[in-house]
Enzyme design. Structure first.
Site, PDB file in Angstrom:
ATOM      1  N   HIS A 112       0.829  -1.223   0.000  1.00  0.00           N
ATOM      2  CA  HIS A 112       0.000   0.000   0.000  1.00  0.00           C
ATOM      3  C   HIS A 112       0.853   1.258   0.000  1.00  0.00           C
ATOM      4  O   HIS A 112       0.356   2.342   0.291  1.00  0.00           O
ATOM      5  CB  HIS A 112      -0.950   0.003   1.210  1.00  0.00           C
ATOM      6  N   CYS A 142      10.625  16.529 -12.866  1.00  0.00           N
ATOM      7  CA  CYS A 142      10.005  17.182 -14.034  1.00  0.00           C
ATOM      8  C   CYS A 142       9.484  18.579 -13.715  1.00  0.00           C
ATOM      9  O   CYS A 142       8.933  19.261 -14.580  1.00  0.00           O
ATOM     10  CB  CYS A 142       8.850  16.321 -14.555  1.00  0.00           C
ATOM     11  N   SER A 180      -7.716  -6.778   9.846  1.00  0.00           N
ATOM     12  CA  SER A 180      -9.135  -7.107  10.075  1.00  0.00           C
ATOM     13  C   SER A 180      -9.734  -7.935   8.942  1.00  0.00           C
ATOM     14  O   SER A 180     -10.877  -8.369   9.022  1.00  0.00           O
ATOM     15  CB  SER A 180      -9.950  -5.814  10.234  1.00  0.00           C
ATOM     16  N   ALA A 222      -0.084  -8.126  19.563  1.00  0.00           N
ATOM     17  CA  ALA A 222       0.983  -8.577  18.660  1.00  0.00           C
ATOM     18  C   ALA A 222       2.332  -8.621  19.372  1.00  0.00           C
ATOM     19  O   ALA A 222       3.130  -9.544  19.156  1.00  0.00           O
ATOM     20  CB  ALA A 222       1.057  -7.635  17.462  1.00  0.00           C
TER      21      ALA A 222
END
Ligand code: APR
Length: 240
Positions: A112, A142, A180, A222
């Site tokens: 992502h 640029c 999730s 976690a």
């Protein structure tokens, strides 16, 4: 079902729950980001076209939080695991923070995008983002005033999908951590890995939307359950 503690090729997918204990918050928990911001305004190409100043402010705040945060024991454990078997552990993250890298993980696949990177919407040039981006600042390559955070927004194609599919098809063990299971294609990785013979394990604070698709699941923070699982894997002797 018990998961074997020895796996030759491990593919790991992480989500916002991995960085929650580092203070970065999540998206869909009770006080998550999407309960405080309209994702259509700050995480879509249309929202950026309507109000680039608002979108840069949103990501500048998240980038500052990320730079001020520290990896937690779960990041450290995953970095240790990948270091121990670099060619056998694929680390895919939906997260845009750099806490796995700062924990020492050698190869993180950011599907992502990353808060630490900037992208020119005109020429595609990428560079390291400053702490605060300014939508009027010209592209270093640029010169177009078309700079955006190098983040994959809703409706855009996630990065590195070929490399991810190859890893999922070769995996012996697929582990989803702190996600999730609401956003595809990441939420479908468990099915792709299982279809190619992998065992599947969910490590999460609570059951995800896709928990029933996993062979096994462990629940808890976690920083504890990921460190415990990595210790099992690193301590497990290969089968004779
Ligand atoms: N330890 C483990 N899991 C946790 C913890 C924790 N300390 N805290 C929260 N979680 C779990 C929650 O139970 C939840 O299942 O982490 C998950 C976070 O879910 P989401 O907020 O939906 O985040 P995520 O799954 O990463 O979102 C996926 O959606 O908005 C997009 O691009 C964004 O990458 C993101 C994607």
């Amino acid at each position: 079902m018990t998961i074997s503690t020895y796996a030759e090729r491990i593919v790991i997918l992480t989500g916002a729950g991995l960085s929650a204990e580092s203070g970065l918050g999540t998206f869909r928990d009770k006080d998550g980001l999407w309960t405080r911001y309209d994702l259509n305004e700050v995480a879509t190409p249309e929202g950026f076209a309507r109000n680039p100043v608002l979108v840069h402010e949103f990501y500048n705040a998240r980038r500052a939080n990320c730079l001020d945060a520290r990896p937690n024991a779960a990041h450290d454990a995953l970095a240790r695991l990948q270091h121990s078997r670099p060619s056998h552990v694929t680390l895919i993250t939906q997260n845009v923070d750099d806490l796995l890298e700062r924990a020492g993980a050698p190869a993180v696949i950011h599907m992502h995008g990353q808060l630490t990177r900037a992208l020119c919407a005109a020429c595609g040039y990428r560079w390291n983002a400053p702490r605060a981006m300014d939508h009027a600042a010209p592209c270093p390559a640029c010169n177009a005033p078309a700079t955006r955070p190098d983040i994959v927004w809703f409706g855009e194609m996630p990065y590195h999908m070929e490399r991810i599919d190859t890893a999922l098809q070769a995996a012996d063990l697929f582990v989803a951590i702190g996600t999730s299971g609401n956003v595809y294609p990441a939420a479908g990785f468990v099915q792709e890995a299982a279809a190619h013979g992998a065992q599947t394990l969910e490590l999460n604070l609570e059951p995800s939307a896709t928990v029933s698709l996993f062979d096994a699941a462990r629940f808890g923070r976690a920083s504890r359950i990921v460190a415990d699982w990595v210790a099992e894997i690193l301590g497990a002797p290969p089968p004779r």
